[in-house]
Design an enzyme around this catalytic site. Structure first.
Site, PDB file in Angstrom:
ATOM      1  N   ALA A 115       8.473  33.026  21.838  1.00 16.85           N
ATOM      2  CA  ALA A 115       7.417  34.101  22.616  1.00 16.85           C
ATOM      3  C   ALA A 115       6.304  33.348  23.127  1.00 16.85           C
ATOM      4  CB  ALA A 115       6.905  35.016  21.307  1.00 16.85           C
TER       5      ALA A 115
ATOM      6  N   GLY B  15       9.108  33.520  27.315  1.00 15.86           N
ATOM      7  CA  GLY B  15       9.514  34.636  26.655  1.00 15.86           C
ATOM      8  C   GLY B  15       8.562  35.847  26.766  1.00 15.86           C
TER       9      GLY B  15
ATOM     10  N   LYS C 216      18.616  24.724  38.230  1.00 14.06           N
ATOM     11  CA  LYS C 216      17.386  24.890  37.420  1.00 14.06           C
ATOM     12  C   LYS C 216      16.554  23.514  37.844  1.00 14.06           C
ATOM     13  CE  LYS C 216      13.363  25.978  36.016  1.00 14.06           C
ATOM     14  NZ  LYS C 216      12.434  26.763  36.547  1.00 14.06           N
TER      15      LYS C 216
ATOM     16  N   ALA D 158      17.320  20.996  39.692  1.00 14.60           N
ATOM     17  CA  ALA D 158      17.317  20.427  41.033  1.00 14.60           C
ATOM     18  C   ALA D 158      16.270  21.220  41.677  1.00 14.60           C
ATOM     19  CB  ALA D 158      18.575  20.778  41.618  1.00 14.60           C
TER      20      ALA D 158
ATOM     21  N   LEU E 130      10.944  20.703  44.278  1.00 22.00           N
ATOM     22  CA  LEU E 130       9.373  21.027  44.648  1.00 22.00           C
ATOM     23  C   LEU E 130       8.558  19.971  44.035  1.00 22.00           C
ATOM     24  CD1 LEU E 130       9.470  24.629  42.752  1.00 22.00           C
ATOM     25  CD2 LEU E 130       9.220  24.090  45.264  1.00 22.00           C
TER      26      LEU E 130
ATOM     27  N   CYS F  36       6.560  21.403  32.939  1.00 24.37           N
ATOM     28  CA  CYS F  36       8.051  21.321  33.298  1.00 24.37           C
ATOM     29  C   CYS F  36       8.372  20.389  34.549  1.00 24.37           C
ATOM     30  CB  CYS F  36       8.651  22.605  33.798  1.00 24.37           C
ATOM     31  SG  CYS F  36       8.709  23.790  32.484  1.00 24.37           S
ATOM     32  N   PHE F  37       7.808  20.124  35.685  1.00 27.81           N
ATOM     33  CA  PHE F  37       8.225  19.326  36.555  1.00 27.81           C
ATOM     34  C   PHE F  37       8.588  17.841  36.096  1.00 27.81           C
ATOM     35  CE2 PHE F  37       6.185  20.983  40.738  1.00 27.81           C
ATOM     36  CZ  PHE F  37       7.041  22.381  40.654  1.00 27.81           C
TER      37      PHE F  37
ATOM     38  N   ARG G 287      -8.629  18.677  45.577  1.00 28.94           N
ATOM     39  CA  ARG G 287      -7.844  19.569  45.878  1.00 28.94           C
ATOM     40  C   ARG G 287      -8.075  20.074  47.408  1.00 28.94           C
ATOM     41  NH1 ARG G 287      -3.537  21.361  42.432  1.00 28.94           N
ATOM     42  NH2 ARG G 287      -4.366  20.766  40.185  1.00 28.94           N
TER      43      ARG G 287
HETATM   44  P1  NAD Z   1       6.291  27.424  25.022  1.00 29.51           P
HETATM   45  O1  NAD Z   1       6.098  26.253  23.969  1.00 29.51           O
HETATM   46  O2  NAD Z   1       5.162  27.991  25.476  1.00 29.51           O
HETATM   47  O3  NAD Z   1       7.129  28.539  24.194  1.00 29.51           O
HETATM   48  C1  NAD Z   1       8.235  28.310  23.387  1.00 29.51           C
HETATM   49  C2  NAD Z   1       8.240  28.929  22.306  1.00 29.51           C
HETATM   50  O4  NAD Z   1       9.410  28.842  21.205  1.00 29.51           O
HETATM   51  C3  NAD Z   1       7.030  28.603  21.044  1.00 29.51           C
HETATM   52  O5  NAD Z   1       6.168  29.857  20.571  1.00 29.51           O
HETATM   53  C4  NAD Z   1       8.010  28.071  19.751  1.00 29.51           C
HETATM   54  O6  NAD Z   1       7.272  28.463  18.406  1.00 29.51           O
HETATM   55  C5  NAD Z   1       9.233  28.910  19.791  1.00 29.51           C
HETATM   56  N1  NAD Z   1      10.366  28.394  19.215  1.00 29.51           N
HETATM   57  C6  NAD Z   1      10.667  26.803  18.991  1.00 29.51           C
HETATM   58  N2  NAD Z   1      11.695  26.776  18.107  1.00 29.51           N
HETATM   59  C7  NAD Z   1      12.034  28.138  17.501  1.00 29.51           C
HETATM   60  C8  NAD Z   1      13.120  28.705  16.815  1.00 29.51           C
HETATM   61  N3  NAD Z   1      13.899  27.910  16.388  1.00 29.51           N
HETATM   62  N4  NAD Z   1      13.159  29.917  16.654  1.00 29.51           N
HETATM   63  C9  NAD Z   1      12.215  30.621  17.143  1.00 29.51           C
HETATM   64  N5  NAD Z   1      11.170  30.318  17.910  1.00 29.51           N
HETATM   65  C10 NAD Z   1      11.036  28.948  18.251  1.00 29.51           C
HETATM   66  O7  NAD Z   1       7.218  26.972  26.128  1.00 29.51           O
HETATM   67  P2  NAD Z   1       7.627  27.514  27.550  1.00 29.51           P
HETATM   68  O8  NAD Z   1       6.575  27.021  28.650  1.00 29.51           O
HETATM   69  O9  NAD Z   1       7.773  29.170  27.431  1.00 29.51           O
HETATM   70  O10 NAD Z   1       8.990  27.107  27.760  1.00 29.51           O
HETATM   71  C11 NAD Z   1      10.195  27.271  27.286  1.00 29.51           C
HETATM   72  C12 NAD Z   1      11.521  27.075  28.307  1.00 29.51           C
HETATM   73  O11 NAD Z   1      11.372  27.766  29.449  1.00 29.51           O
HETATM   74  C13 NAD Z   1      11.386  25.264  28.413  1.00 29.51           C
HETATM   75  O12 NAD Z   1      12.676  25.028  28.402  1.00 29.51           O
HETATM   76  C14 NAD Z   1      10.861  25.402  29.866  1.00 29.51           C
HETATM   77  O13 NAD Z   1      11.329  24.290  30.437  1.00 29.51           O
HETATM   78  C15 NAD Z   1      11.247  26.851  30.468  1.00 29.51           C
HETATM   79  N6  NAD Z   1      10.397  27.172  31.626  1.00 29.51           N
HETATM   80  C16 NAD Z   1       8.846  27.487  31.560  1.00 29.51           C
HETATM   81  C17 NAD Z   1       8.176  27.670  32.582  1.00 29.51           C
HETATM   82  C18 NAD Z   1       6.681  27.858  32.404  1.00 29.51           C
HETATM   83  O14 NAD Z   1       6.155  28.208  33.505  1.00 29.51           O
HETATM   84  N7  NAD Z   1       6.185  27.442  31.407  1.00 29.51           N
HETATM   85  C19 NAD Z   1       8.961  28.239  33.668  1.00 29.51           C
HETATM   86  C20 NAD Z   1      10.348  28.014  33.683  1.00 29.51           C
HETATM   87  C21 NAD Z   1      11.239  27.537  32.831  1.00 29.51           C
HETATM   88  C1  UGA Z   2       6.923  25.269  38.534  1.00 24.85           C
HETATM   89  C2  UGA Z   2       7.835  25.871  39.654  1.00 24.85           C
HETATM   90  O1  UGA Z   2       7.064  26.210  40.704  1.00 24.85           O
HETATM   91  C3  UGA Z   2       8.686  27.172  39.051  1.00 24.85           C
HETATM   92  O2  UGA Z   2       9.555  27.505  40.248  1.00 24.85           O
HETATM   93  C4  UGA Z   2       9.261  26.678  37.749  1.00 24.85           C
HETATM   94  O3  UGA Z   2      10.015  27.966  37.342  1.00 24.85           O
HETATM   95  C5  UGA Z   2       8.310  26.083  36.736  1.00 24.85           C
HETATM   96  O4  UGA Z   2       7.705  25.032  37.485  1.00 24.85           O
HETATM   97  C6  UGA Z   2       8.895  25.673  35.642  1.00 24.85           C
HETATM   98  O5  UGA Z   2      10.114  25.290  35.557  1.00 24.85           O
HETATM   99  O6  UGA Z   2       8.211  25.652  34.663  1.00 24.85           O
HETATM  100  P1  UGA Z   2       4.566  25.670  37.816  1.00 24.85           P
HETATM  101  O7  UGA Z   2       4.679  24.426  36.846  1.00 24.85           O
HETATM  102  O8  UGA Z   2       4.064  26.844  36.825  1.00 24.85           O
HETATM  103  O9  UGA Z   2       5.921  26.323  38.246  1.00 24.85           O
HETATM  104  O10 UGA Z   2       3.388  25.610  38.766  1.00 24.85           O
HETATM  105  P2  UGA Z   2       3.433  25.197  40.364  1.00 24.85           P
HETATM  106  O11 UGA Z   2       2.791  26.136  41.356  1.00 24.85           O
HETATM  107  O12 UGA Z   2       4.809  24.982  40.844  1.00 24.85           O
HETATM  108  O13 UGA Z   2       2.529  23.952  40.504  1.00 24.85           O
HETATM  109  C7  UGA Z   2       3.109  22.687  39.798  1.00 24.85           C
HETATM  110  C8  UGA Z   2       2.217  21.373  40.069  1.00 24.85           C
HETATM  111  O14 UGA Z   2       2.360  21.057  41.483  1.00 24.85           O
HETATM  112  C9  UGA Z   2       0.853  21.920  39.818  1.00 24.85           C
HETATM  113  O15 UGA Z   2      -0.146  20.895  39.114  1.00 24.85           O
HETATM  114  C10 UGA Z   2       0.114  22.258  41.018  1.00 24.85           C
HETATM  115  O16 UGA Z   2      -1.244  21.942  41.528  1.00 24.85           O
HETATM  116  C11 UGA Z   2       1.015  21.202  41.961  1.00 24.85           C
HETATM  117  N1  UGA Z   2       0.958  21.509  43.415  1.00 24.85           N
HETATM  118  C12 UGA Z   2       1.835  22.578  43.922  1.00 24.85           C
HETATM  119  C13 UGA Z   2       0.525  20.568  44.476  1.00 24.85           C
HETATM  120  O17 UGA Z   2      -0.059  19.703  44.043  1.00 24.85           O
HETATM  121  N2  UGA Z   2       0.731  20.703  45.838  1.00 24.85           N
HETATM  122  C14 UGA Z   2       1.540  22.015  46.062  1.00 24.85           C
HETATM  123  O18 UGA Z   2       1.679  22.172  47.241  1.00 24.85           O
HETATM  124  C15 UGA Z   2       1.920  22.752  45.263  1.00 24.85           C
END
Ligand code: NAD
Ligand code: UGA
Length: 450
Positions: A10, A14, A218, A220, A225, A274-275, A430
């Protein structure tokens, strides 16, 4: 098979994803579960003090929570009740053993797979929402289907939303990607998953592939980016040295439709959870398959990013008469980007530590990220935290703008200037402030790439 949905995890992914899925699928029950009881309590809080800040999220949760969206710690019940189980648990970079510092730590994912197997009372479609190394689905399938009473089909449905625009990205995605086994079972599961999104996403934007393509896509996509950000930042240093202006260069490069204008904004470097993690994961995969030159190429993207933050502090030292000791530096913004309270891998954190090494006195201000900033910098002594930008700037020698919060350009910069020690410097990492207006007030101004 019922069409109800459980989501394990969550967090940032999630919560918002399932809120939108529930909103657009009123006929399905959606249950989001987590081992973190505090997080679940926050999702359920009567005053909607949600654990994740995203513009528009509260409105969606207000509409659907208690209607067909539920948050709970009862993982067993959710798995029993719902035949489609998304997994969005965290997959951080491994800090120990083989692949430490590069590979994904899959212990949370595997624990989840074992939970699903333990609690399932019938066949399930298990959907990877977390970002995972290529071939994780195979490992999961092996665990789930080994001596199993029921059939488990594992799909990969990576999420492309960005923080700060999560709800908009979920409502209007460029594409939804669903990868699955290319057999009868797998194709039926893909269709079942596609139907969830088809209730609001046009069919032509729901792209299906085999599992491995989806998992690799994902990684890639994030690597591409991140590479664009590092590329423009590499040009920024050259602009500073030559008198070119990186914003002008980016505008013209981006006008080429083959390149496009997005992700060409020079800045303090990319942050976010993530990046870095995903590029390192790609490096590790390349290394594992003996593709050392490809690994080096992607590693360069990370190196360039780290260099950008070092460059910011080096320039600051140089411009502030080669010493920052005892000087007060106000960091405007600590979140890794605007519109989020998230500070994971934020460039501001790296800059704060480099400033502390120079014995600067640091004041941090941010409208959303102060609780995380306090936790991140807990080991540094004497750092001040305040939501009030004017208090942060009081008596400061420099303001370093780290996050492009929308209201920063319209602050009363004359008032800020008046309260600072002179000469007063602004480092706009920025490039979002009106530099001429600042200079007219009397500030010395630094930017990125100019
Ligand atoms: P997060 O840390 O915010 O959330 C993950 C949650 O999973 C936590 O609340 C944790 O307590 C829970 N958890 C861990 N182990 C567990 C278990 N065994 N049972 C139940 N719950 C459990 O992480 P997030 O940012 O939501 O990222 C999750 C995934 O999504 C990662 O793989 C990340 O790379 C991917 N992702 C994140 C973003 C983003 O913008 N944050 C974007 C795209 C993909
Ligand atoms: C990024 C991707 O954009 C999402 O598509 C992806 O799902 C996600 O990672 C993930 O897998 O977690 P996010 O990290 O939330 O999303 O934010 P972005 O908008 O991509 O920015 C990432 C970083 O790059 C920030 O620190 C931002 O300030 C920086 N950035 C972005 C720059 O410095 N210049 C730009 O032109 C764009």
């Amino acid at each position: 098979m019922n069409h109800d949905i459980a989501c394990i995890g969550a967090g940032y992914i999630g919560g918002p994803t399932m809120a939108v899925i529930a909103q657009k699928n009123p006929g399905r029950k959606v249950v989001v579960v987590d081992i973190n009881a505090e997080r679940i309590a926050a999702w359920n809080s009567p005053d909607f003090a949600l654990p994740v800040y995203e513009p528009g999220l509260v409105d969606v949760v207000r509409e659907v929570r208690g209607r067909n969206l539920f948050f709970s710690t009862d993982i067993a019940a959710a798995v029993r009740q719902c035949d489609i189980v998304f997994v969005g648990v965290n997959t951080p970079t491994k800090t120990f053993g083989r692949g430490a510092g590069m590979a994904s730590d899959l212990q949370f994912w595997e624990a989840t797979a074992r939970d699903i197997k333990r609690y399932a009372e019938g066949p399930k479609i298990v959907v990877e929402k977390s970002t995972l190394p290529v071939r994780t689905a195979a490992a999961m399938e092996a665990i789930l289907n080994d001596h199993a009473e029921h059939r488990f089909t594992v799909l990969s449905n990576p999420e492309f939303l960005a923080e700060g625009t999560a709800i908009r990205d979920l409502l209007e995605p460029d594409r939804v990607l669903i990868g699955g086994p290319q057999d009868e079972d797998g194709l039926a599961a893909i269709e079942e998953c596609a139907a969830i999104y088809a209730s609001w996403v046009p069919r032509e934007r729901i792209l299906t592939t085999n599992v491995w393509s989806a998992e690799l896509t994902k990684l890639a996509a994030n690597a591409f980016l991140a590479q664009r950000v590092s590329s423009i930042n590499a040009i920024a240093g050259l602009c500073e040295a030559t008198g070119a202006d990186v914003d002008e260069v980016a505008r013209v490069i981006g006008a080429d439709r083959r390149i496009g204008p997005k992700f060409l904004k020079a800045g303090p470097g990319f942050g976010g959870s993530c990046f870095k993690k995903d590029v390192l994961n790609l490096v590790y995969l390349c290394e594992s398959f003996g593709l050392h030159t490809a690994a080096e190429y992607w590693r360069g993207v990370i190196r360039m990013n780290e260099h950008q933050q070092e460059r910011i502090v080096s320039r600051l030292v140089r411009e502030m008469f080669n010493t920052l000791a005892s000087k007060r530096i106000a960091l405007f913004g600590f979140a890794f980007k605007a519109d989020t309270g998230d500070t994971r891998e934020t460039p501001a954190g790296v800059v704060a530590r480099l400033l502390a090494e120079e014995h600067a006195r640091i004041a941090v201000t941010d409208p959303k990220a102060l609780p995380n900033a306090r936790r991140d910098l807990a080991d540094l002594e004497g750092v001040e935290f305040t939501e009030d930008e004017y208090a942060a700037a009081e008596g400061a020698d420099a303001i370093v703008l780290m996050t492009d919060w929308r209201h920063y350009p319209s602050l009363d910069w004359q008032r800020l200037f008046d309260s600072m020690r002179k000469p007063a410097l602004v480092f706009d990492t920025r490039n979002c402030l009106d530099a001429d207006a600042l200079r007219a007030i009397g500030f010395r101004v630094l930017h990125i790439g100019k």
